[in-house]
Every structure is written in structure tokens, then in C-alpha cells.
Scaffold this active site. Structure first.
Site, PDB file in Angstrom:
ATOM      1  N   TRP A 105      17.321  47.633 -20.167  1.00 49.25           N
ATOM      2  CA  TRP A 105      18.198  48.301 -19.191  1.00 49.25           C
ATOM      3  C   TRP A 105      17.562  49.601 -18.695  1.00 49.25           C
ATOM      4  O   TRP A 105      17.709  49.994 -17.553  1.00 49.25           O
ATOM      5  CB  TRP A 105      19.563  48.590 -19.840  1.00 49.25           C
ATOM      6  N   HIS A 106      16.832  50.261 -19.600  1.00 51.53           N
ATOM      7  CA  HIS A 106      16.245  51.551 -19.263  1.00 51.53           C
ATOM      8  C   HIS A 106      15.106  51.453 -18.275  1.00 51.53           C
ATOM      9  O   HIS A 106      14.811  52.418 -17.576  1.00 51.53           O
ATOM     10  CB  HIS A 106      15.763  52.280 -20.525  1.00 51.53           C
ATOM     11  N   GLY A 107      14.454  50.332 -18.228  1.00 52.38           N
ATOM     12  CA  GLY A 107      13.363  50.241 -17.272  1.00 52.38           C
ATOM     13  C   GLY A 107      12.601  48.946 -17.350  1.00 52.38           C
ATOM     14  O   GLY A 107      12.634  48.247 -18.366  1.00 52.38           O
ATOM     15  N   PHE A 121      17.777  55.123 -12.449  1.00 50.44           N
ATOM     16  CA  PHE A 121      18.050  53.995 -13.331  1.00 50.44           C
ATOM     17  C   PHE A 121      19.187  53.166 -12.755  1.00 50.44           C
ATOM     18  O   PHE A 121      20.023  53.692 -12.059  1.00 50.44           O
ATOM     19  CB  PHE A 121      18.428  54.489 -14.730  1.00 50.44           C
TER      20      PHE A 121
END
Lengths: 291, 482
Positions: free
Chosen positions: B325-327, B482
Site C-alpha cells: 500500500w505504501h508504494g 500516496f
């Protein structure tokens, strides 16, 4: 809600008064800036190359006012300001291929440099003359001015006077970084900076009008760096040397010193500076038209 | 617009004044104003991406309305799936398209087949990871009948786009935030003052701590091959405080700003670096995201029930998904994996529910045992952050191998070591303030309340001075895109 607004107002009154008082004091100091170079008759100006390479102790009555990353635009404004209250008869100006590379055009815009450039230039800037040629981050500029005026009284607003500075360290590791910084902009080969060339001319004319002998100086760079300078920029550098050949030009760009005399691929360290300064002094003494 | 910008400093008071002026009007006008202000806030960055958030809002609003009327299980599932696919589809496309393409190409190249697909020059819409999860929480809760769907499109749109938490959280649950749009907010003096205090603390964390640490973290990580072991450790520590100051600071500003408008958002950080084990860390770090994954992914998978295989499987899934999810980079996945490895022993030995209260709740200092646990947990998180910050996996491993070299005990060879020392002093002061305020909502919530007002004001003035002193450069929040 009224109580909230009232308390907020009371809270902000004291910092606002503090800011106003500081601004008034700083404005007074700012209006009364007088650069005093003392009884020096020789100035050494330019960017980190003359800053590191030319030690003024080897010259009679010299002062090195160079600063890191200084573009010719800023050198010109600086000299104009100095000449308002001072007289000197000789200027050693750093003149190397990277000085005419167009990465200099971003020094008032790119965050890497702009803050520092604005901090130096706000008392002497003439942005209105150049903002149609290069980008200027005015938001950052006003931010810097605000910071210079509101925090505390600053007696000396002339952050544009540099000095000689060097160390004994030596490392030839970061060649890639130096070449990329000077000759590649956003992954494209840098081109010629028209404004740098124009202001080099302005500096020379300024010296002419004020009867100052100008000497263009390029200090040695390591051959690993020299071999990476784009031909286009080298070629323009050579053509400028021809244009200004009626002035003294001391081009030591290709002279090779021992590796331990370099601070990094494009700067001399203390040992290199001492050697180069002595050479410069002796060369100038031998030149009839200098004396 | 960034919270630490002149634009927001002008935007907020104007919106605040108009909002409370409109308080005397009808509720829907107040909500409509919040919606318009939120769209202006979001569109300030790029107005074109407003279409995405509006589209997402419309889809989920109508899915909610349909779910209200539909009792057939299959049709309800289809409606939910529609919302999930559209929201995750947008997220997947904007955030992960190039990642999958690049890895697809790499896999084919590995087997000797060269292909040249087009990588798209995709701009990641600000906050997409946050608002898609926020709207998904609405449709999922409506589907599960935990929440009544709303017929109030304005209130729902304002909930989705509420500007204080739109671009970087907290990821609000519809069950918490949406009902706050159904009733008129009345001005609460104490709430507003607490809100301002929290905004001040958030700005301090972001500008004085995070941005300062960022200068050194960036210098060290970007030139890690030239740094000695001690500098690399320092870089990891600087990044540890950068990401905490940055993200928790932003959350504090979001929560504080919401309070100014009479809204209560959920707590997002609860002093995570005082955690005594990784399980406690994950109860205190990015609470809105970790509870979202817990409620909507982990528990539906079975959670910690079932046999050990299921527990292990679910734990790995949740942490890897959280990392992803973060990247769109393998480093985030490895970061998630590492945290899963840290967490599993606690889960399997049933020690994951220890330490539910803050450390040294009834005493001034931690015991030696507590301090040791905090130190070890902190060390594990610092190590994991190296992967989070590194450009790629190779960089992360070379960074780590650089730490464990014979230069580990040399003086750090960073530029401006004096400035670095000043930053370290600031970090120490910051830790002290956090420690003193660890029992509260945020560190300075209660600090100075018993002092004379002029003394308290001087404390705040010093913080504001530091914010202005270290400000002047807008460093984007790490989580901004994000």
C-alpha cells in the site's frame, strides 16, 4: 467564539510587535549598508574555484571575496556595490568553462541554490533586468527576505562578501557528481548560458569604466574532470578567451598537479592553492602590462 | 496545498471564518461549504484529479443507496464488488501500473524474451490511497449492515473529501466521521484551543523535526556508498524520526484543523517509538491504516483464529499488503515482510496482546526492563525503515552491509556535522516532550496548562520561532502522493 478570537488576537500581538520592531531595525541597517573592503587594492572574485584556489596572503593588499556557486550575475552586482564606497585597481576573476554553462541559469530557481543565492543577493539584486531571461523563484525570494528581517536585528546585511577557504583534504572520488552538476542539466548536456556570457562582459566593462585591471584566471582541474567537459562549452570558452585577449588571461585549466593537491576533481586543496597562488603572483609580476 | 505553506496559512482562516459565520444557516449549507472548501483544497494541487474523487464519491454513494434496497445476497455482493473494483482499480492503475509492467518485462527478460511495452508517465493523484480506503470503508460497512447508508449526497461528499484528512489521513471510518455531518456543529472554545495546540505541535514535528532530519537522511541515503558505518546508522535514525515527524505531524495538523471546525477524527499515532514490542508498535503506528487492514482484510481472512498455518498466512498477507500500500516498489514489500517476521513470534506465543497501556503509565521513568524492550523494538523498526527509504532492494542491502563494516565506530563522515549535532539535540528535546506527554492525545496537549499564561505563551512562542526558523523550505510530506 468572540473569546476565542480575542485570545487569539492577544496571543499574536506580542510576536507581531516583536516582528515589527525587528523589521524596522533591520530596514534601517539594510538602508545603510556600506561595504568596506579596507585598504585593499586587489580583489579576487568568482565562485568556489577562485575561493579555494587563490590565497590572498600571497599578494600585496588582496582580498578574496569569492563565494561558492556564485554566478557572474551576482559577481557583477557585488562589484557594483563595492565600487560605490571603495576603490581598488585589480580584479582577479575566476573564469573557467563551468562559469558559462547554463546550469548557472537555475541558481535563482533550483532549490539546491536559490535560498543561498537570495540570501546573498537581496541587498543588491537587479532581478527586473534578468527575469525575462532566467527563472526566478520569487516566492522563495520573499520568504528569504522575510527571514532576514523578522527574527532578530542583523547589523550586517552584506552576505555577499566571501573569503578564501580551503582544507588539506583530498579525494578524487566524486567525479560523476561534479561533471553532472556543471555540464548536465536534467539528464541533458548543458548548453551555453547567454546571461553568464553577457554578465562576464558587463564585469569587464565595469572594470574598464572604473579603471580596474581585470585578470581572468582559471585554476587547474584534474584531468579526469577536464576530459569530461563538453566540447561545445570548451569551444565557447576558447572563443571568449580570444575575444578578451586584450586583457590578461591566466589559463591553467590543463595544468596538472599531483593528485594530492586536489580537494576534489575540480578544486584545488590547500597545497594546490598555495602552489597556484605563488605561480599566479610570480606570473603577474613578470607581465609588463600588469605592472 | 501543503499544510506548511503560505497558501494554507491564508486558506485556513478564511475558511474558518466563513464556516462559523454559516453556522447560523442551515446544516446543508455548512456541509456544502465544507465540500467546496475541500474541493478547492484538493484542486489546488491539480484540478484535473477532482474528477477522480468526484467519480469515486458518486459510485460509492449510489452503491450505498442500492445496498439499502437490495436484500439478495448475490446482488449485494455484486454491488460491493463494483465499489471495490472501481476504487481499487483506480488505485491499482495510478499507483501500480508501471510497477507491474516493469516487473513483467524483467521476468520476460530473465527468460530471454525481450519485450518493450509502454511505461506510462502516470502522475499519482494526491491522497488516492487514503480516500479510496475511506470510501471503501463506507461501502463495506453498509454491506455488512454496520452502517445505514446515507441519502444525503452533500454530507457524503463532504465526508469523502473532508480537506483536513483528505490527502494523508487519518483514514476515517464512515461510522465515525459521516454521522458528524448529520448534525450541526457548534463552536466549542476548548476544542478549538486544543485544535490550535495540536496544529502547533504538528507543525513543529513536521518542520523542525522531520524536515531537519530529512536533510541528513537524504544526504546519507543518496550518497550511501561514500558513507562510513556510523554515518549510515545515523542516516537510518534520522530517517526514523523524519518519517515519524512527517507523518504524525501531518496527522496532528489534520486532527487539530478538524477540531477547529468541530469535528473529531480518530487518533493516528500513539507514541509508537515507546513501544515495548512490535505488536505494540503496530497498535500505535498509523492506527487508522492498521485497523483498516485488521477489520477489512485480516479478520475476514480468519484473523488469529484457526491453526498456526492460517495465523502465519494471514499475518504475512496483512503485512505484505500493508507494505505494498505504501508504494510500488519491492522495498516496501520487504519492509512489510520484515514486520511480519518480527510480529509472528509474538502472535504464535500469544504475546501480541501484552502492553496495552502506555509504558510507565504510573511512573515517571521506565524500568530497566521496559527501557531495554523499547530500545530493542526501536532498533528493529530502524532496521526495517532502511528498506522503506532505500531506492531499491540492492541499495537497501548495500546500505546494510555498509553499516556492518569496520567503519562502524568511526566518526560519521557527513557534511555539516555541527548542524547534525544541532538536529540530534532537537531530536532529544523532542523525545523528552513526547515522553512527558505520552499519556495524552498528543505530546503538548496538557503541557503548560498549569503554568501562568505568559509563561505558557512563551513556550508556544519558542515553538513558533523554531517553526519559522527551520521553515522556509516546503519539503513535501513523504506520504503526500500516496
Amino acid at each position: 467564539m468572540k473569546l476565542f478570537i480575542r485570545r487569539l488576537f492577544v496571543f499574536f500581538v506580542f510576536p507581531i510587535i516583536y516582528i515589527i520592531i525587528n523589521s524596522i531595525i533591520n530596514y534601517y541597517y539594510f538602508q545603510n549598508i556600506k561595504v568596506n573592503i579596507g585598504t585593499k587594492n586587489m580583489l579576487i572574485a568568482g565562485d568556489s574555484h577562485p575561493k579555494r584556489a587563490i590565497n590572498p596572503v600571497y599578494f600585496k593588499n588582496a582580498k578574496n571575496i569569492s563565494q561558492y556557486a556564485e554566478p557572474y550575475v551576482l559577481t557583477y552586482w557585488k562589484l557594483k556595490e563595492i565600487l560605490k564606497y571603495n576603490k581598488f585597481d585589480t580584479l582577479l576573476l575566476g573564469f573557467s568553462p563551468h562559469n558559462i554553462s547554463n546550469f548557472n541559469d537555475y541558481k535563482f530557481y533550483d532549490p539546491k541554490w536559490s535560498g543561498e543565492m537570495f540570501k546573498r543577493s537581496y541587498p543588491i539584486e537587479e532581478f527586473n533586468k534578468i527575469d525575462n531571461q532566467i527563472e526566478i523563484d520569487y516566492k522563495k525570494y520573499y520568504n528569504i527576505i522575510m527571514r532576514q528581517f523578522i527574527f532578530y536585528p542583523i547589523k550586517n546585511h552584506n552576505n555577499f562578501i566571501g573569503s578564501y577557504s580551503n582544507s588539506k583534504k583530498s579525494s578524487l572520488d566524486n567525479l560523476k557528481g561534479a561533471v553532472k552538476r556543471h555540464y548536465f542539466w536534467k539528464n541533458n548536456t548543458a548548453s551555453i548560458s547567454k546571461i553568464s556570457v553577457s554578465y562576464l562582459d558587463s564585469i569587464i566593462n565595469l572594470c574598464g569604466r572604473n579603471k580596474i585591471k581585470i585578470i581572468l584566471v582559471s585554476s587547474p582541474v584534474h584531468e579526469s574532470y577536464l576530459n569530461k567537459i563538453p566540447l561545445k562549452i570548451l569551444s565557447k570558452y576558447k572563443s571568449l578567451k580570444n575575444i578578451y585577449n586584450n586583457h590578461i588571461i591566466i589559463d591553467q585549466l590543463k595544468t596538472q598537479y599531483p593528485d594530492t593537491f586536489y580537494r576534489n576533481p575540480d578544486h584545488l586543496n590547500k597545497y594546490g592553492a598555495n602552489k597556484f597562488s605563488k605561480y599566479l603572483y610570480n606570473t603577474l609580476n613578470k607581465k609588463k602590462d600588469y605592472n | 496545498m501543503l499544510f506548511n505553506s503560505i497558501d494554507f496559512a491564508i486558506f485556513l482562516p478564511i475558511v474558518f471564518i466563513i464556516y462559523w459565520y454559516l453556522n447560523s444557516k442551515k446544516l446543508y449549507i455548512q456541509n456544502l461549504f465544507v465540500l467546496i472548501a475541500s474541493y478547492i483544497f484538493y484542486g489546488w494541487w491539480d484540478w484535473r484529479f477532482l474528477s477522480l474523487i468526484i467519480f469515486s464519491t458518486i459510485v460509492d454513494f449510489y452503491v450505498g443507496k442500492k445496498l439499502k434496497l437490495e436484500e439478495n445476497k448475490t446482488k449485494r455482493k455484486i454491488l460491493l464488488l463494483t465499489s471495490v473494483l472501481i476504487n481499487l482499480g483506480f488505485l491499482g492503475f495510478f499507483k501500480y501500473y508501471n510497477f507491474f509492467v516493469d516487473n513483467f518485462v524483467a521476468a520476460f527478460s530473465f527468460f530471454g524474451h525481450e519485450i518493450n511495452p509502454n511505461s506510462l508517465n502516470i502522475v499519482l493523484p494526491v491522497g488516492i490511497s487514503f480516500y479510496t480506503f475511506q470510501t471503501l470503508s463506507y461501502t463495506i460497512d453498509v454491506y455488512k449492515k454496520n452502517l445505514k447508508p446515507t441519502d444525503n449526497f452533500i454530507a457524503f461528499s463532504a465526508f469523502v473529501s473532508f480537506f483536513p484528512q483528505l490527502v494523508a489521513g487519518p483514514i476515517e471510518r464512515a461510522t465515525n466521521l459521516l454521522p458528524q455531518f448529520y448534525k450541526k456543529r457548534s463552536f466549542d472554545y476548548q476544542k478549538a484551543v486544543d485544535g490550535l495546540r495540536q496544529i502547533l505541535w504538528g507543525l513543529f514535528k513536521k518542520i523542525v523535526i522531520a524536515d531537519n532530519c530529512a536533510l541528513f537522511a537524504n544526504q546519507i541515503f543518496n550518497n550511501s556508498s561514500d558513507m562510513n558505518g556510523s554515518a549510515l546508522i545515523l542516516g537510518a535514525i534520522f530517517f526514523t524520526f523524519q518519517i515519524y515527524g512527517d507523518f504524525s505531524g501531518y496527522s496532528d495538523i489534520a486532527i487539530g484543523t478538524s477540531r477547529l471546525f468541530g469535528f473529531d477524527l480518530m487518533k493516528n499515532f500513539a507514541f509508537p517509538y515507546f513501544s515495548r514490542n512490535i505488536a505494540e508498535f503496530w497498535r500505535r503506528w498509523h492506527i487508522s491504516l492498521s485497523t483498516w487492514f485488521r477489520d477489512y482484510v485480516y479478520i475476514p481472512l480468519g484473523g488469529s483464529r484457526g491453526n498456526n498455518f492460517k495465523k502465519v498466512r494471514n499475518t504475512f498477507i496483512i503485512f505484505i499488503v500493508s507494505g505494498f500500500w505504501h508504494g510500488a516498489n519491492w522495498t516496501f514489500i520487504i519492509w512489510g515482510l520484515l514486520n511480519a517476521i518480527y510480529f509472528l513470534p509474538l502472535l504464535l506465543t500469544k504475546n501480541n496482546r501484552n502492553f496495552l497501556d502506555i509504558v510507565a503509565k504510573d511512573s515517571r521513568f521506565p524500568s530497566l526492563y521496559e527501557f531495554t524492550l523499547m530500545f530493542l523494538t526501536f532498533g528493529l523498526t530502524v532496521f526495517a525503515w532502511i528498506f522503506f527509504r532505500a531506492e531499491n532492494v540492492r541499495h537497501a542491502f548495500s546500505y546494510i552491509s555498509g553499516i556492518f563494516s569496520k567503519t562502524l565506530f568511526d566518526i560519521p563522515n557527513i557534511l555539516n556535522i555541527k548542524s547534525a549535532l544541532v538536529s540530534i539535540i532537537l531530536i532529544v528535546l523532542f523525545i523528552i516532550l513526547e515522553w512527558l506527554g505520552r499519556r495524552e492525545e498528543f505530546a503538548i496537549a496538557k503541557i503548560g496548562l498549569k503554568w501562568y499564561r505568559p509563561v505558557r505563551y512563551v513556550f508556544y512562542y519558542l515553538m513558533i520561532f523554531a517553526i519559522f526558523w527551520y521553515g522556509g523550505k516546503e519539503q513535501e510530506f513523504i506520504y503526500f502522493q500516496f
